[in-house]
Write a protein that holds these residues in place. Structure first.
Motif, PDB file in Angstrom:
ATOM      1  N   ASN A 125       0.859  -1.183   0.000  1.00  0.00           N
ATOM      2  CA  ASN A 125       0.000   0.000   0.000  1.00  0.00           C
ATOM      3  C   ASN A 125       0.897   1.235   0.000  1.00  0.00           C
ATOM      4  OD1 ASN A 125      -1.772   2.081   0.460  1.00  0.00           O
ATOM      5  ND2 ASN A 125      -2.667   1.227   2.332  1.00  0.00           N
ATOM      6  N   TYR A 126       1.183   1.772  -1.188  1.00  0.00           N
ATOM      7  CA  TYR A 126       2.124   2.883  -1.285  1.00  0.00           C
ATOM      8  C   TYR A 126       1.540   4.178  -0.719  1.00  0.00           C
ATOM      9  CZ  TYR A 126       4.994  -0.218  -4.077  1.00  0.00           C
ATOM     10  OH  TYR A 126       5.754  -1.275  -4.494  1.00  0.00           O
ATOM     11  N   GLY A 127       0.229   4.272  -0.677  1.00  0.00           N
ATOM     12  CA  GLY A 127      -0.390   5.437  -0.042  1.00  0.00           C
ATOM     13  C   GLY A 127      -0.051   5.521   1.425  1.00  0.00           C
ATOM     14  N   ALA A 128       0.035   4.352   2.070  1.00  0.00           N
ATOM     15  CA  ALA A 128       0.403   4.329   3.488  1.00  0.00           C
ATOM     16  C   ALA A 128       1.829   4.822   3.685  1.00  0.00           C
ATOM     17  CB  ALA A 128       0.246   2.920   4.049  1.00  0.00           C
ATOM     18  N   TYR A 129       2.710   4.516   2.730  1.00  0.00           N
ATOM     19  CA  TYR A 129       4.088   4.995   2.850  1.00  0.00           C
ATOM     20  C   TYR A 129       4.198   6.493   2.607  1.00  0.00           C
ATOM     21  CZ  TYR A 129       6.274   0.499   3.596  1.00  0.00           C
ATOM     22  OH  TYR A 129       6.666  -0.679   4.151  1.00  0.00           O
ATOM     23  N   ALA A 130       3.281   7.053   1.838  1.00  0.00           N
ATOM     24  CA  ALA A 130       3.266   8.513   1.675  1.00  0.00           C
ATOM     25  C   ALA A 130       3.011   9.181   3.024  1.00  0.00           C
ATOM     26  CB  ALA A 130       2.199   8.917   0.660  1.00  0.00           C
ATOM     27  N   ILE A 131       2.116   8.563   3.817  1.00  0.00           N
ATOM     28  CA  ILE A 131       1.851   9.081   5.167  1.00  0.00           C
ATOM     29  C   ILE A 131       3.089   8.910   6.049  1.00  0.00           C
ATOM     30  CG2 ILE A 131       0.425   8.797   7.228  1.00  0.00           C
ATOM     31  CD1 ILE A 131      -1.834   7.850   5.367  1.00  0.00           C
ATOM     32  N   GLU A 132       3.759   7.763   5.914  1.00  0.00           N
ATOM     33  CA  GLU A 132       4.970   7.512   6.699  1.00  0.00           C
ATOM     34  C   GLU A 132       6.035   8.573   6.389  1.00  0.00           C
ATOM     35  OE1 GLU A 132       5.349   5.198   8.950  1.00  0.00           O
ATOM     36  OE2 GLU A 132       3.574   3.968   8.577  1.00  0.00           O
ATOM     37  N   VAL A 133       6.258   8.830   5.106  1.00  0.00           N
ATOM     38  CA  VAL A 133       7.277   9.797   4.703  1.00  0.00           C
ATOM     39  C   VAL A 133       6.931  11.192   5.225  1.00  0.00           C
ATOM     40  CG1 VAL A 133       8.347  10.962   2.734  1.00  0.00           C
ATOM     41  CG2 VAL A 133       8.027   8.482   2.685  1.00  0.00           C
ATOM     42  N   THR A 134       5.654  11.518   5.222  1.00  0.00           N
ATOM     43  CA  THR A 134       5.225  12.817   5.767  1.00  0.00           C
ATOM     44  C   THR A 134       5.561  12.907   7.255  1.00  0.00           C
ATOM     45  OG1 THR A 134       3.416  12.944   4.163  1.00  0.00           O
ATOM     46  CG2 THR A 134       3.245  14.343   6.127  1.00  0.00           C
ATOM     47  N   ARG A 135       5.309  11.837   7.990  1.00  0.00           N
ATOM     48  CA  ARG A 135       5.611  11.824   9.427  1.00  0.00           C
ATOM     49  C   ARG A 135       7.112  11.962   9.666  1.00  0.00           C
ATOM     50  NH1 ARG A 135       4.124   6.952  10.616  1.00  0.00           N
ATOM     51  NH2 ARG A 135       1.926   7.520  10.720  1.00  0.00           N
ATOM     52  N   TYR A 136       7.906  11.224   8.896  1.00  0.00           N
ATOM     53  CA  TYR A 136       9.359  11.299   9.039  1.00  0.00           C
ATOM     54  C   TYR A 136       9.851  12.717   8.749  1.00  0.00           C
ATOM     55  CZ  TYR A 136       8.905   6.201   8.402  1.00  0.00           C
ATOM     56  OH  TYR A 136       8.537   4.890   8.497  1.00  0.00           O
ATOM     57  N   SER A 137       9.295  13.322   7.719  1.00  0.00           N
ATOM     58  CA  SER A 137       9.728  14.671   7.323  1.00  0.00           C
ATOM     59  C   SER A 137       9.404  15.689   8.406  1.00  0.00           C
ATOM     60  CB  SER A 137       9.054  15.069   6.005  1.00  0.00           C
ATOM     61  OG  SER A 137       9.397  14.168   4.968  1.00  0.00           O
ATOM     62  N   ILE A 138       8.239  15.551   9.019  1.00  0.00           N
ATOM     63  CA  ILE A 138       7.862  16.469  10.105  1.00  0.00           C
ATOM     64  C   ILE A 138       8.826  16.324  11.279  1.00  0.00           C
ATOM     65  CG2 ILE A 138       6.092  16.957  11.843  1.00  0.00           C
ATOM     66  CD1 ILE A 138       3.994  16.240   9.703  1.00  0.00           C
ATOM     67  N   LEU A 139       9.122  15.087  11.677  1.00  0.00           N
ATOM     68  CA  LEU A 139      10.026  14.862  12.803  1.00  0.00           C
ATOM     69  C   LEU A 139      11.423  15.398  12.500  1.00  0.00           C
ATOM     70  CD1 LEU A 139       8.956  11.256  13.865  1.00  0.00           C
ATOM     71  CD2 LEU A 139       8.651  13.352  15.201  1.00  0.00           C
ATOM     72  N   PHE A 140      11.924  15.136  11.283  1.00  0.00           N
ATOM     73  CA  PHE A 140      13.251  15.613  10.940  1.00  0.00           C
ATOM     74  C   PHE A 140      13.276  17.142  10.848  1.00  0.00           C
ATOM     75  CE2 PHE A 140      17.014  16.315   8.283  1.00  0.00           C
ATOM     76  CZ  PHE A 140      17.916  15.467   8.904  1.00  0.00           C
ATOM     77  N   GLY A 141      12.195  17.726  10.331  1.00  0.00           N
ATOM     78  CA  GLY A 141      12.120  19.188  10.254  1.00  0.00           C
ATOM     79  C   GLY A 141      12.102  19.823  11.635  1.00  0.00           C
ATOM     80  N   LEU A 142      11.365  19.211  12.582  1.00  0.00           N
ATOM     81  CA  LEU A 142      11.334  19.732  13.958  1.00  0.00           C
ATOM     82  C   LEU A 142      12.695  19.596  14.625  1.00  0.00           C
ATOM     83  CD1 LEU A 142       7.849  18.426  15.183  1.00  0.00           C
ATOM     84  CD2 LEU A 142       8.501  20.796  14.672  1.00  0.00           C
ATOM     85  N   PHE A 143      13.376  18.491  14.335  1.00  0.00           N
ATOM     86  CA  PHE A 143      14.736  18.313  14.862  1.00  0.00           C
ATOM     87  C   PHE A 143      15.624  19.473  14.413  1.00  0.00           C
ATOM     88  CE2 PHE A 143      18.592  16.800  12.536  1.00  0.00           C
ATOM     89  CZ  PHE A 143      19.510  16.928  13.576  1.00  0.00           C
ATOM     90  N   GLY A 144      15.578  19.804  13.123  1.00  0.00           N
ATOM     91  CA  GLY A 144      16.406  20.894  12.614  1.00  0.00           C
ATOM     92  C   GLY A 144      15.980  22.252  13.138  1.00  0.00           C
ATOM     93  N   LEU A 145      14.662  22.469  13.268  1.00  0.00           N
ATOM     94  CA  LEU A 145      14.159  23.751  13.758  1.00  0.00           C
ATOM     95  C   LEU A 145      14.567  23.986  15.202  1.00  0.00           C
ATOM     96  CD1 LEU A 145      12.402  26.271  13.235  1.00  0.00           C
ATOM     97  CD2 LEU A 145      10.432  24.914  14.046  1.00  0.00           C
ATOM     98  N   PHE A 146      14.362  22.992  16.057  1.00  0.00           N
ATOM     99  CA  PHE A 146      14.716  23.136  17.472  1.00  0.00           C
ATOM    100  C   PHE A 146      16.229  23.247  17.651  1.00  0.00           C
ATOM    101  CE2 PHE A 146      10.612  20.703  18.468  1.00  0.00           C
ATOM    102  CZ  PHE A 146       9.886  21.886  18.606  1.00  0.00           C
ATOM    103  N   LEU A 147      16.987  22.565  16.789  1.00  0.00           N
ATOM    104  CA  LEU A 147      18.441  22.691  16.842  1.00  0.00           C
ATOM    105  C   LEU A 147      18.846  24.126  16.499  1.00  0.00           C
ATOM    106  CD1 LEU A 147      21.094  21.015  17.197  1.00  0.00           C
ATOM    107  CD2 LEU A 147      21.087  20.738  14.701  1.00  0.00           C
ATOM    108  N   HIS A 148      18.199  24.716  15.498  1.00  0.00           N
ATOM    109  CA  HIS A 148      18.486  26.098  15.109  1.00  0.00           C
ATOM    110  C   HIS A 148      18.137  27.075  16.236  1.00  0.00           C
ATOM    111  CE1 HIS A 148      18.885  29.655  12.612  1.00  0.00           C
ATOM    112  NE2 HIS A 148      17.640  30.009  12.915  1.00  0.00           N
ATOM    113  N   TRP A 149      17.043  26.792  16.948  1.00  0.00           N
ATOM    114  CA  TRP A 149      16.622  27.644  18.067  1.00  0.00           C
ATOM    115  C   TRP A 149      17.422  27.379  19.348  1.00  0.00           C
ATOM    116  CZ3 TRP A 149      10.562  26.999  17.450  1.00  0.00           C
ATOM    117  CH2 TRP A 149      10.133  27.768  16.351  1.00  0.00           C
ATOM    118  N   GLU A 150      18.313  26.402  19.285  1.00  0.00           N
ATOM    119  CA  GLU A 150      19.148  25.996  20.422  1.00  0.00           C
ATOM    120  C   GLU A 150      18.327  25.363  21.542  1.00  0.00           C
ATOM    121  OE1 GLU A 150      21.634  29.250  21.610  1.00  0.00           O
ATOM    122  OE2 GLU A 150      22.657  29.356  19.672  1.00  0.00           O
TER     123      GLU A 150
END
Length: 560
Positions: free
Chosen positions: A216-241
């Motif tokens: 079910n590749y649609g389910a993996y689209a949701i997975e990739v979205t979740r991963y991207s959000i987590l990685f983006g928050l990691f970078g944002l909080f790192l930038h904010w120290e």
């Protein structure tokens, strides 16, 4: 072009080939000699070695694509007639008679009655077992033959007198646990096990017909979205120290990535070997710092010899943890090729393991780094064949990971050593639930060895549990809550496991095999309870040995 014909090989002939060191197993009534493929196998040599002398049809079907199975046909050397009776593989202690000087080598076709065949093959292929080979034991005669067995058929632990090293106590524990399994699960006679296998294979065809092997590749689209959000928050909080929050998001990112790497390792995404392998290496090595090749080698063995203390690396955690009293005997690991010593450190660690269990899991990722480096540096994977380049891609991924994580994030971005230490610690502790989820599926289940005649589906159901959780929490468990289904059919994409669960439950009800299903909290209680039981057994063994060492009478333990 006409299909190649193969001569019939007798059981005695096959035994002789194995005695000569050949890697022989049976698949779909054909005899395979895998010696030329052993060093090329992407899943490692150990997985194949555990199939020597056995009918490996179900294991091979479960773990390989149709394309891989087609490629295997070049290693056929003959065929068999009739039902094959499994030997115990040499790696598990099996002993085999060479052909030289045996006048009856070609006359022994193994066509005798089921009971005598099972008994003779078991006794001729390994050393005597304290569970199966006692002359007065009725372990293999189940309720269907002899009626209900008395609880007195196996002596209780408390009735056993200590011997000179306490081993009679351990032997009695082993017999008691095996007897409980033999009472709880279907008979090991050929008719019963064959019926289970037939229905297991029928269910596989039904699962295929219902399209549950399709991703079910649609389910993996949701997975990739979740991963991207987590990685983006990691970078944002790192930038904010905000280093702690950044570390939490990175740890959660790693936790979620494990599930897709697991899918890729089983070819459960595109079902293409190289495509899924590259996906897995990018996730595991480049983004997570863990070796996918190490995981495949380890995990394939785990799927074949699940919960076997001597053979399954997923439960071999000495000297820090033990899920069975059998580890007290300093057994040799056939996976790691060393003795797991029950030494002074182990005696202390196992006494307190119910309390240290979750603490150890917090640092589980560090051990995975060690195992990954060992695999890649030593070169334990294939160096030739279709997967030869995977090692070099993984090494590149490791360099990339340690560059961006340690140099780019920890060293360059974080200004002082204390914050670096906290960031490292938190980011590696947050993925702990994945280690708990893996342990949860097996640590509380059976570790008994019921011999070589137990079918693949029954062994998987006896050694694995599922975790009951609401559907909205599936993202957190990543498919690991359906380990029973996964062990029966490893290549089903995880987003289809919930739909498959009802089919497997119906199968279990039909064949009379208990389906282990616990809630997350109850399952953890079962695991901690198992660790506590082993801890108590360690304390009892220590007392036995202390009494013996201070006694003038080593048989009865009385001082005069």
């Amino acid at each position: 072009m006409a299909e190649k014909t193969y001569s019939v090989l007798s059981r005695r002939h096959i035994e002789g080939l194995i005695a000569e060191g050949r890697t022989i197993f049976i698949v779909d009534q054909f005899v395979f000699k895998a010696d030329p493929w052993l060093q090329y196998h992407p899943g490692g040599d150990k997985a194949i070695l555990h199939m020597v002398g056995r009918d490996a049809t179900d294991e091979v079907t479960a773990l390989h694509s149709p394309e891989a199975r087609q490629q295997m046909n070049k290693y056929r050397i003959g065929r068999i007639e009739g039902r094959w009776t499994n030997f115990t593989p040499p790696i598990q202690g099996g002993k085999f008679r060479p052909l030289s000087g045996d006048k009856n080598a070609e006359d022994d076709n193994g066509e005798c009655d089921h009971t005598s065949t099972a008994t003779s093959s078991l006794l001729s292929s390994r050393d005597p077992s304290p569970v199966f080979d006692n002359t007065e034991s009725t372990v293999r005669k189940r309720r269907a033959d002899d009626g209900p067995r008395s609880s007195a058929s196996t002596p209780s632990v408390s009735s056993v007198e200590p011997d000179d090293d306490g081993m009679s106590y351990l032997d009695t524990l082993t017999k008691e646990k095996a007897s409980l399994d033999l009472e709880k699960y279907p008979s090991l006679d050929f008719a019963t096990q064959d019926a289970i296998v037939t229905k297991y294979r029928d269910l596989d065809q039904r699962i295929r017909a219902e399209g549950l092997y399709q991703c079910n590749y649609g389910a993996y689209a949701i997975e990739v979205t979740r991963y991207s959000i987590l990685f983006g928050l990691f970078g944002l909080f790192l930038h904010w120290e905000w280093y702690v929050l950044s570390a939490v998001c990175l740890g959660a990112f790693w936790h979620q990535l494990v599930f897709t790497a697991h899918d890729a390792g089983h070819m459960g995404i595109t079902h293409g070997f190289h495509t899924d392998t590259v996906i897995g290496i990018i996730i595991a090595d480049f983004l997570g710092g863990l070796s996918l090749g190490w995981w495949k080698r380890n995990h394939n063995v785990h799927h074949i010899v699940t919960n076997a203390p001597e053979h399954d690396p997923d439960i071999e955690h000495m000297p820090f943890m033990a899920v069975s009293h059998r580890f007290f005997s300093s057994m040799r690991s056939t996976y790691y090729d060393h003795v797991m010593e029950y030494d002074a450190v182990a005696k202390i660690a196992l006494r307190i393991q119910p309390y240290t269990y979750y603490i150890l899991l917090l640092f589980g990722r560090l051990n995975l780094y060690r195992l990954s480096w060992d695999y890649l540096i030593v070169g334990r994977g294939p160096r030739k064949g279709p997967a030869w380049w995977h090692r070099w891609l993984e090494i590149t991924g490791q360099v990339f990971f340690w560059t961006w994580y340690f140099y780019g994030v920890v060293y360059l971005t974080i200004p002082n050593n204390w914050d670096r230490f906290v960031f490292f610690l938190v980011s590696h502790m947050v993925p702990m639930p994945v280690h708990a989820q893996i342990c949860l599926s097996h640590f509380a289940m059976s570790t008994s060895d019921l011999g070589p005649h137990e079918s693949f589906p029954q062994k998987m159901l006896r050694t694995t549990m599922d975790v009951d959780c609401p559907q909205w929490l599936d993202f957190f468990h990543g498919g690991l809550q359906f380990q029973v289904i996964h062990h029966l059919y490893p290549r089903i994409p995880r987003h289809n496991l919930r739909r498959t669960q009802k089919l497997v439950q119906d199968f279990c009800n039909d064949v009379g095999i208990p389906y282990a299903l616990y809630g997350f909290v109850d399952g953890n209680r079962q695991v901690v309870g198992t660790l506590a039981d082993v801890s108590r057994q360690a304390a009892i063994l220590a007392k036995c040995q202390k009494v013996i060492s201070t006694s003038d009478d080593p048989i009865h333990g009385h001082s005069h």
